[in-house]
Design a protein around this motif. Sequence first.
Motif, PDB file in Angstrom:
ATOM      1  N   ILE A   5       0.836  -1.203   0.000  1.00 53.24           N
ATOM      2  CA  ILE A   5       0.000   0.000   0.000  1.00 53.24           C
ATOM      3  C   ILE A   5       0.873   1.257   0.000  1.00 53.24           C
ATOM      4  CG2 ILE A   5      -1.757   1.301   1.274  1.00 53.24           C
ATOM      5  CD1 ILE A   5      -2.885  -1.241   0.103  1.00 53.24           C
ATOM      6  N   ASP A   6       0.762   2.068  -1.047  1.00 55.09           N
ATOM      7  CA  ASP A   6       1.453   3.356  -1.072  1.00 55.09           C
ATOM      8  C   ASP A   6       0.746   4.326  -0.134  1.00 55.09           C
ATOM      9  OD1 ASP A   6       3.332   2.504  -2.883  1.00 55.09           O
ATOM     10  OD2 ASP A   6       2.457   3.551  -4.601  1.00 55.09           O
ATOM     11  N   GLY A   7       1.530   5.127   0.563  1.00 58.31           N
ATOM     12  CA  GLY A   7       0.956   6.120   1.476  1.00 58.31           C
ATOM     13  C   GLY A   7       0.827   5.624   2.902  1.00 58.31           C
ATOM     14  N   LYS A   8       1.342   4.454   3.206  1.00 58.44           N
ATOM     15  CA  LYS A   8       1.180   3.889   4.549  1.00 58.44           C
ATOM     16  C   LYS A   8       1.998   4.641   5.605  1.00 58.44           C
ATOM     17  CE  LYS A   8       4.629   0.263   4.088  1.00 58.44           C
ATOM     18  NZ  LYS A   8       4.936   0.120   2.689  1.00 58.44           N
ATOM     19  N   GLU A   9       2.900   5.528   5.182  1.00 59.99           N
ATOM     20  CA  GLU A   9       3.732   6.274   6.121  1.00 59.99           C
ATOM     21  C   GLU A   9       2.883   7.124   7.078  1.00 59.99           C
ATOM     22  OE1 GLU A   9       5.660   5.055   2.519  1.00 59.99           O
ATOM     23  OE2 GLU A   9       4.034   6.516   2.716  1.00 59.99           O
ATOM     24  N   LYS A  10       1.797   7.695   6.590  1.00 60.67           N
ATOM     25  CA  LYS A  10       0.905   8.489   7.447  1.00 60.67           C
ATOM     26  C   LYS A  10       0.260   7.599   8.515  1.00 60.67           C
ATOM     27  CE  LYS A  10      -0.267  11.933   3.977  1.00 60.67           C
ATOM     28  NZ  LYS A  10      -1.315  12.508   3.158  1.00 60.67           N
ATOM     29  N   VAL A  11      -0.074   6.383   8.121  1.00 58.18           N
ATOM     30  CA  VAL A  11      -0.685   5.438   9.069  1.00 58.18           C
ATOM     31  C   VAL A  11       0.349   5.028  10.113  1.00 58.18           C
ATOM     32  CG1 VAL A  11      -1.881   3.231   9.316  1.00 58.18           C
ATOM     33  CG2 VAL A  11      -2.251   4.629   7.271  1.00 58.18           C
ATOM     34  N   GLU A  12       1.573   4.755   9.661  1.00 55.92           N
ATOM     35  CA  GLU A  12       2.651   4.399  10.598  1.00 55.92           C
ATOM     36  C   GLU A  12       2.896   5.520  11.597  1.00 55.92           C
ATOM     37  OE1 GLU A  12       5.688   1.392   8.383  1.00 55.92           O
ATOM     38  OE2 GLU A  12       5.644   3.436   7.603  1.00 55.92           O
ATOM     39  N   LYS A  13       2.860   6.745  11.133  1.00 54.04           N
ATOM     40  CA  LYS A  13       3.061   7.890  12.029  1.00 54.04           C
ATOM     41  C   LYS A  13       1.925   7.981  13.053  1.00 54.04           C
ATOM     42  CE  LYS A  13       3.982  12.789  12.108  1.00 54.04           C
ATOM     43  NZ  LYS A  13       4.145  14.019  11.372  1.00 54.04           N
ATOM     44  N   LEU A  14       0.704   7.840  12.595  1.00 53.93           N
ATOM     45  CA  LEU A  14      -0.455   7.907  13.492  1.00 53.93           C
ATOM     46  C   LEU A  14      -0.425   6.791  14.536  1.00 53.93           C
ATOM     47  CD1 LEU A  14      -3.245   9.185  14.169  1.00 53.93           C
ATOM     48  CD2 LEU A  14      -4.236   7.565  12.538  1.00 53.93           C
ATOM     49  N   TYR A  15       0.007   5.598  14.129  1.00 52.91           N
ATOM     50  CA  TYR A  15       0.017   4.434  15.009  1.00 52.91           C
ATOM     51  C   TYR A  15       1.402   4.173  15.626  1.00 52.91           C
ATOM     52  CZ  TYR A  15      -4.724   3.024  13.768  1.00 52.91           C
ATOM     53  OH  TYR A  15      -6.099   2.968  13.617  1.00 52.91           O
ATOM     54  N   ASN A  16       2.237   5.197  15.701  1.00 54.62           N
ATOM     55  CA  ASN A  16       3.565   5.099  16.326  1.00 54.62           C
ATOM     56  C   ASN A  16       4.388   3.938  15.801  1.00 54.62           C
ATOM     57  OD1 ASN A  16       3.201   7.368  18.011  1.00 54.62           O
ATOM     58  ND2 ASN A  16       2.009   6.131  19.434  1.00 54.62           N
ATOM     59  N   GLY A  17       4.389   3.772  14.481  1.00 57.15           N
ATOM     60  CA  GLY A  17       5.238   2.775  13.848  1.00 57.15           C
ATOM     61  C   GLY A  17       4.682   1.372  13.778  1.00 57.15           C
ATOM     62  N   ILE A  18       3.538   1.120  14.381  1.00 61.67           N
ATOM     63  CA  ILE A  18       2.930  -0.217  14.353  1.00 61.67           C
ATOM     64  C   ILE A  18       1.640  -0.131  13.542  1.00 61.67           C
ATOM     65  CG2 ILE A  18       1.944  -2.095  15.720  1.00 61.67           C
ATOM     66  CD1 ILE A  18       3.738  -1.074  18.038  1.00 61.67           C
ATOM     67  N   LEU A  19       1.638  -0.769  12.386  1.00 58.42           N
ATOM     68  CA  LEU A  19       0.457  -0.713  11.517  1.00 58.42           C
ATOM     69  C   LEU A  19      -0.680  -1.547  12.093  1.00 58.42           C
ATOM     70  CD1 LEU A  19       2.349  -0.947   8.148  1.00 58.42           C
ATOM     71  CD2 LEU A  19       1.041   1.008   8.966  1.00 58.42           C
ATOM     72  N   PRO A  20      -1.910  -1.047  12.012  1.00 58.04           N
ATOM     73  CA  PRO A  20      -3.051  -1.779  12.576  1.00 58.04           C
ATOM     74  C   PRO A  20      -3.371  -3.042  11.776  1.00 58.04           C
ATOM     75  CG  PRO A  20      -3.813   0.140  11.373  1.00 58.04           C
ATOM     76  CD  PRO A  20      -2.317   0.210  11.392  1.00 58.04           C
ATOM     77  N   SER A  21      -4.022  -3.965  12.435  1.00 58.20           N
ATOM     78  CA  SER A  21      -4.430  -5.222  11.806  1.00 58.20           C
ATOM     79  C   SER A  21      -5.543  -4.967  10.796  1.00 58.20           C
ATOM     80  CB  SER A  21      -4.932  -6.185  12.880  1.00 58.20           C
ATOM     81  OG  SER A  21      -5.529  -7.307  12.291  1.00 58.20           O
TER      82      SER A  21
END
Length: 132
Positions: A5-21
């Motif tokens: 998934i392109d753009g996942k960096e914003k999600v990583e930032k929001l979730y403190n580096g741990i991507l949600p399930s």
Amino acid sequence: MWSIIDGKEKVEKLYNGILPSLESIYIHEFAIITGEDIELDIRFDIKDMPKDMPSKWIERKVNIVQFVFGFLSVKFIDFNIDEDFKKGCVLKCEKMAIDKSKITITNSGGEVKLSFFSKWSYIKSMSGYQQY
């Protein structure tokens, strides 16, 4: 799934580096856009909340995160949407080649409900809302 998934960096930032399930997601909508290449948008909710939510989400008492994933140059393999598809779905991905991935959505019983190939996958939107 997140690996393609392109753009996942914003999600990583929001979730403190741990991507949600992406298990037990609730899918609201599929949008198929025809044209030179078929595009598929999938709008879904996840219940995993970030530990450090944005202040505006706290003020609005956000308890659900909603994503819209966009998939371009889609080629459908299976499309078996029925009543048992409403909740408890799992979004999975298998990288098939450098320019192609197979995306699969299964129900809670493990049955494939939707699968397709996509050349490009990205986050179209991410938002939070309060579910009553």
